[in-house]
Design an enzyme around this catalytic site. Structure first.
Site, PDB file in Angstrom:
ATOM      1  N   TYR A  25       9.088 -10.885   1.209  1.00 45.14           N
ATOM      2  CA  TYR A  25       8.578  -9.836   2.108  1.00 45.14           C
ATOM      3  C   TYR A  25       9.674  -8.787   2.289  1.00 45.14           C
ATOM      4  CZ  TYR A  25       5.739  -8.405   6.179  1.00 45.14           C
ATOM      5  OH  TYR A  25       4.971  -7.728   7.067  1.00 45.14           O
ATOM      6  N   ARG A  78       1.362   4.764   1.390  1.00 47.81           N
ATOM      7  CA  ARG A  78       2.469   4.681   2.378  1.00 47.81           C
ATOM      8  C   ARG A  78       3.004   3.260   2.346  1.00 47.81           C
ATOM      9  NH1 ARG A  78       3.636   1.381   5.656  1.00 47.81           N
ATOM     10  NH2 ARG A  78       2.410   1.561   7.534  1.00 47.81           N
ATOM     11  N   LYS A  96       1.867  -9.939   1.273  1.00 48.12           N
ATOM     12  CA  LYS A  96       1.181 -10.233   2.550  1.00 48.12           C
ATOM     13  C   LYS A  96       0.328 -11.490   2.405  1.00 48.12           C
ATOM     14  CE  LYS A  96       2.209  -6.549   5.195  1.00 48.12           C
ATOM     15  NZ  LYS A  96       2.579  -6.487   6.606  1.00 48.12           N
ATOM     16  N   GLU A 168      -3.961  -2.189   4.334  1.00 44.86           N
ATOM     17  CA  GLU A 168      -2.500  -2.241   4.411  1.00 44.86           C
ATOM     18  C   GLU A 168      -1.881  -1.023   3.735  1.00 44.86           C
ATOM     19  OE1 GLU A 168      -0.970  -5.238   5.869  1.00 44.86           O
ATOM     20  OE2 GLU A 168       0.624  -3.757   5.984  1.00 44.86           O
ATOM     21  N   ASP A 169      -0.982  -0.391   4.445  1.00 41.28           N
ATOM     22  CA  ASP A 169      -0.151   0.677   3.878  1.00 41.28           C
ATOM     23  C   ASP A 169      -0.928   1.819   3.231  1.00 41.28           C
ATOM     24  OD1 ASP A 169       1.768  -0.947   4.919  1.00 41.28           O
ATOM     25  OD2 ASP A 169       2.996  -1.079   3.123  1.00 41.28           O
ATOM     26  N   ASP A 191      -3.660  -3.647   9.479  1.00 39.65           N
ATOM     27  CA  ASP A 191      -2.458  -4.369   9.884  1.00 39.65           C
ATOM     28  C   ASP A 191      -1.418  -3.431  10.487  1.00 39.65           C
ATOM     29  OD1 ASP A 191      -0.765  -6.632   9.958  1.00 39.65           O
ATOM     30  OD2 ASP A 191       0.175  -6.027   8.079  1.00 39.65           O
ATOM     31  N   ASP A 192      -1.279  -2.238   9.913  1.00 35.74           N
ATOM     32  CA  ASP A 192      -0.237  -1.306  10.375  1.00 35.74           C
ATOM     33  C   ASP A 192      -0.558  -0.751  11.755  1.00 35.74           C
ATOM     34  OD1 ASP A 192       1.371  -1.340   7.887  1.00 35.74           O
ATOM     35  OD2 ASP A 192      -0.518  -0.634   7.065  1.00 35.74           O
ATOM     36  N   ASN A 333      10.461  -0.114   8.160  1.00 38.10           N
ATOM     37  CA  ASN A 333      10.842  -0.946   7.015  1.00 38.10           C
ATOM     38  C   ASN A 333      10.981  -0.097   5.760  1.00 38.10           C
ATOM     39  OD1 ASN A 333      10.560  -3.430   8.463  1.00 38.10           O
ATOM     40  ND2 ASN A 333       8.366  -3.158   8.354  1.00 38.10           N
ATOM     41  N   ASN A 377       7.813  -7.889  13.530  1.00 38.38           N
ATOM     42  CA  ASN A 377       7.056  -7.564  12.323  1.00 38.38           C
ATOM     43  C   ASN A 377       5.668  -8.169  12.424  1.00 38.38           C
ATOM     44  OD1 ASN A 377       6.086  -7.757   9.474  1.00 38.38           O
ATOM     45  ND2 ASN A 377       8.070  -6.782   9.124  1.00 38.38           N
TER      46      ASN A 377
HETATM   47  N1  LIG Z   1       7.650  -3.715  11.864  1.00 42.49           N
HETATM   48  C1  LIG Z   1       6.384  -3.689  11.510  1.00 42.49           C
HETATM   49  O1  LIG Z   1       5.659  -4.679  11.632  1.00 42.49           O
HETATM   50  C2  LIG Z   1       5.791  -2.438  10.976  1.00 42.49           C
HETATM   51  C3  LIG Z   1       6.576  -1.382  10.644  1.00 42.49           C
HETATM   52  N2  LIG Z   1       6.009  -0.251  10.159  1.00 42.49           N
HETATM   53  C4  LIG Z   1       6.925   0.814   9.754  1.00 42.49           C
HETATM   54  O2  LIG Z   1       6.734   1.950  10.537  1.00 42.49           O
HETATM   55  C5  LIG Z   1       7.039   3.105   9.777  1.00 42.49           C
HETATM   56  C6  LIG Z   1       5.953   4.131  10.001  1.00 42.49           C
HETATM   57  O3  LIG Z   1       4.715   3.656   9.554  1.00 42.49           O
HETATM   58  P1  LIG Z   1       3.363   4.421   9.948  1.00 42.49           P
HETATM   59  O4  LIG Z   1       3.265   4.584  11.400  1.00 42.49           O
HETATM   60  O5  LIG Z   1       2.265   3.746   9.248  1.00 42.49           O
HETATM   61  O6  LIG Z   1       3.630   5.830   9.251  1.00 42.49           O
HETATM   62  P2  LIG Z   1       2.953   7.220   9.560  1.00 42.49           P
HETATM   63  O7  LIG Z   1       3.207   8.062   8.382  1.00 42.49           O
HETATM   64  O8  LIG Z   1       1.551   7.028  10.014  1.00 42.49           O
HETATM   65  O9  LIG Z   1       3.790   7.791  10.811  1.00 42.49           O
HETATM   66  C7  LIG Z   1       5.108   8.210  10.743  1.00 42.49           C
HETATM   67  C8  LIG Z   1       5.398   9.050  11.963  1.00 42.49           C
HETATM   68  O10 LIG Z   1       6.787   9.314  11.999  1.00 42.49           O
HETATM   69  C9  LIG Z   1       6.988  10.705  12.230  1.00 42.49           C
HETATM   70  N3  LIG Z   1       8.239  11.136  11.642  1.00 42.49           N
HETATM   71  C10 LIG Z   1       8.594  11.220  10.353  1.00 42.49           C
HETATM   72  N4  LIG Z   1       9.847  11.667  10.228  1.00 42.49           N
HETATM   73  C11 LIG Z   1      10.307  11.879  11.482  1.00 42.49           C
HETATM   74  C12 LIG Z   1      11.525  12.324  12.015  1.00 42.49           C
HETATM   75  N5  LIG Z   1      12.558  12.648  11.236  1.00 42.49           N
HETATM   76  N6  LIG Z   1      11.637  12.437  13.362  1.00 42.49           N
HETATM   77  C13 LIG Z   1      10.604  12.106  14.147  1.00 42.49           C
HETATM   78  N7  LIG Z   1       9.432  11.639  13.700  1.00 42.49           N
HETATM   79  C14 LIG Z   1       9.282  11.535  12.380  1.00 42.49           C
HETATM   80  C15 LIG Z   1       5.788  11.380  11.575  1.00 42.49           C
HETATM   81  O11 LIG Z   1       5.670  12.675  12.145  1.00 42.49           O
HETATM   82  P3  LIG Z   1       4.506  13.703  11.736  1.00 42.49           P
HETATM   83  O12 LIG Z   1       3.261  13.092  12.272  1.00 42.49           O
HETATM   84  O13 LIG Z   1       4.900  14.944  12.445  1.00 42.49           O
HETATM   85  O14 LIG Z   1       4.517  13.795  10.247  1.00 42.49           O
HETATM   86  C16 LIG Z   1       4.684  10.393  11.978  1.00 42.49           C
HETATM   87  O15 LIG Z   1       4.225  10.684  13.271  1.00 42.49           O
HETATM   88  C17 LIG Z   1       7.212   2.635   8.339  1.00 42.49           C
HETATM   89  O16 LIG Z   1       8.576   2.602   8.022  1.00 42.49           O
HETATM   90  C18 LIG Z   1       6.675   1.240   8.327  1.00 42.49           C
HETATM   91  O17 LIG Z   1       7.384   0.401   7.445  1.00 42.49           O
HETATM   92  C19 LIG Z   1       4.671  -0.089  10.030  1.00 42.49           C
HETATM   93  C20 LIG Z   1       3.838  -1.118  10.334  1.00 42.49           C
HETATM   94  C21 LIG Z   1       4.348  -2.394  10.786  1.00 42.49           C
HETATM   95  C1  LIG Z   2       5.371  -4.486   8.023  1.00 44.28           C
HETATM   96  C2  LIG Z   2       4.433  -3.505   7.555  1.00 44.28           C
HETATM   97  O1  LIG Z   2       3.243  -3.752   7.514  1.00 44.28           O
HETATM   98  C3  LIG Z   2       4.912  -2.211   7.148  1.00 44.28           C
HETATM   99  O2  LIG Z   2       6.099  -1.926   7.275  1.00 44.28           O
HETATM  100  O3  LIG Z   2       4.081  -1.432   6.681  1.00 44.28           O
HETATM  101 MG   LIG Z   3       2.178  -2.396   6.314  1.00 39.92          MG
END
Ligand SMILES: NC(=O)C1=CN([C@@H]2O[C@H](COP(=O)(O)OP(=O)(O)OC[C@H]3O[C@@H](n4cnc5c(N)ncnc54)[C@H](OP(=O)(O)O)[C@@H]3O)[C@@H](O)[C@H]2O)C=CC1
Ligand SMILES: CC(=O)C(=O)O
Ligand SMILES: [Mg+2]
Length: 477
Positions: A25, A78, A96, A168-169, A191-192, A333, A377
């Protein structure tokens, strides 16, 4: 080993989960996806390409296993915080689903990883001679929607009403729409958006034992207002609303988000994507995270931006200046995208932060004490959550099921862990944790009338345990 001796692979993974999770993972799965084309030997999972439009049912029928209960599907746009990896995102559904089996006890033969190949906008991959997917830019609009619609109906036609589909993603411009479109007609969850929300809420509920107060007493600030950020925000607001009887429009005001343009505020409302609009509160515009931290004074800071090193020294010090125990969750991540490292969080907060990250960090020695970071996570949630849905024959995912999963996970954090500042139990207990999550989810599902497997087993934890796959060799004597 997974390809050659599946039982041995799962036995090894289950018995050494903390050591091997970072390989199967995050973070290694991210690197594997980036290099997927050049390390590709034998295919895993099922690819469905744009070229197969009109024949998706036929393609599904090619898969050798007929009894499928859970699909994890991506379109690779993504992948973690690594962006568009096209078809090479297959590592994610494969990884996953390995966790569905190892952590949640779902039999490997009933798991189907799928990547939908609609092209990629990643120029580097398009120019890479080893790229394994369609060499074209991503299909969008109607062409994309039609392919997904055909996929979703073929899945239901082939596997029936109770097939669980985990999105996912996907990039957020598709993820929210797909979830909204299919959540009323199919057993789907994202999941996200939803799994992440459930795991973070669990951590926050557990953290209250360490920092005190109720959720409603806290103020939450997110860096990143996408799938993970707004998904978590909404579940926090829902939980506070249920606990206090306050309308959700009010409880959302406890939560603030910063995106790439700054604090999400009402003066930006017109230009905001729909999923950000509920969070556009009255406030003057603020551009930088540090200024937002100073203005909002959050007790909880959550990173969901996908951008590494954005929780700077200034930001962490500010959090520590007005919180005795600042809660700092760097969820992005893989490790390279984490908003800060465990060492930074502890050093800059003088050892006071309650810190968790999406990808694992080693314990840190600070001031003669060993500080152990948690891993926030969604892997804590989706395996047990899925098991709960499958074993109860649940037909639709309701938000209350996510809350049930959070409560069950939070309940697994005992005094022994609080004493160490931990807000998640260790992954070494994950099968027991998953059985408890599955049982609580199933219980809620029966209560809501969403479970179709009747009669309801009396002891749902025991039932969950009895449903779990255990890798043992058959005795032929
Ligand atoms: N720990 C866990 O279980 C999980 C972790 N994640 C992680 O979360 C991260 C985001 O995923 P996700 O929400 O799906 O992605 P999205 O693309 O949906 O969202 C990313 C957000 O971050 C903002 N952003 C990007 N760059 C910057 C910056 N420099 N400063 C401020 N804001 C910024 C974007 O802004 P804008 O809207 O203006 O473009 C957007 O609002 C990934 O790295 C993913 O791996 C996700 C799911 C689960
Ligand atoms: C953990 C997860 O689902 C992600 O980073 O997208
Ligand atoms: Mg994910």
């Amino acid at each position: 080993m997974q390809e050659r001796n599946e039982r041995l692979f799962y036995k090894l993974l289950i018995d050494n989960v903390e050591e091997l999770l970072p390989i199967v993972y995050t973070p290694t799965v991210g690197e594997a996806c980036q290099k997927y084309g050049s390390i590709f030997r034998r295919p895993q999972g099922l690819y469905i390409s744009l070229k197969e439009k009109g024949r998706i049912l036929e393609v599904l029928k090619n898969w050798p296993e007929k009894n499928i209960q859970v699909i994890v599907v991506t379109d690779g746009e993504r992948i973690l915080g690594l962006g568009d990896l096209g078809c090479q995102g297959m590592g994610i559904p494969v990884g996953k689903l390995s966790l569905y089996t190892a952590l949640g006890g779902v039999r490997p033969s009933v798991c189907l990883p799928i990547t939908i190949d609609v092209g990629t906008n990643n120029k580097k991959l398009l120019d890479d001679e080893f790229y394994i997917g369609l060499r074209q830019n991503r299909a969008t609009g109607e062409e994309y929607a039609e392919l997904l619609e055909e996929f979703m109906s073929a899945v239901k036609q082939n596997y029936g009403e109770k097939i669980l589909v985990q999105f996912e993603d996907f990039a957020n411009h598709n993820a929210f729409e797909l979830l909204a479109k299919y959540r009323t007609t199919h057993l789907v969850f994202n999941d996200d958006i939803q799994g992440t929300a459930s795991v973070v809420l669990a951590g926050l509920i557990a953290a209250l034992k360490v920092v005190g107060g109720t959720l409603a007493d806290h103020t939450f600030l997110f860096l990143g207002a996408g799938e993970a950020g707004t998904g978590i925000a909404e579940l926090i607001a829902l939980e506070i609303s249920k606990k206090t009887d306050a309308p959700i429009e009010e409880t959302r005001k406890k939560v603030w988000l910063v995106d790439s343009k700054g604090l999400v505020v009402s003066s930006r409302k017109e230009s905001l994507q729909h999923f950000k609009q509920p969070w556009a509160h009255e406030h003057e515009p603020v551009k930088e995270l540090i200024d937002a931290v100073q203005a909002i004074k959050p007790t909880v800071l959550i990173g969901t931006s996908g951008v590494g090193r954005t929780f700077t020294k200034e930001v962490v010090e500010a959090m520590a200046s007005f919180n005795e125990k600042p809660i700092i969750l760097a969820l992005s991540n893989p490790t390279s995208q984490s908003e800060c490292t465990a060492e930074e969080a502890y050093t800059w907060s003088k050892g006071r932060a309650i810190f968790c990250s999406g990808s694992p960090f080693d314990p840190v020695e600070y001031d003669g004490k060993i500080l152990v970071p948690g891993q926030a996570n969604n892997a804590y949630i989706f395996p047990g959550f899925g098991l709960g849905l499958i074993m109860s024959g649940t037909v639709r995912v309701h938000d209350d099921l996510l809350l049930a999963a959070s409560e069950a996970l939070a309940a697994q954090v005992t005094e022994e862990y609080y004493a160490k500042g931990l807000i998640y139990p260790p992954f070494s207990n994950i099968r027991k944790i998953s059985a408890n999550i599955a049982a609580n989810v199933a219980a809620k599902s029966y209560e809501l009338g969403l479970a179709s497997r009747l009669p309801r087993p009396k002891d749902l934890v025991k039932h969950a345990e009895s449903c779990m796959y255990t890798p043992v060799y058959r005795s032929y004597r």
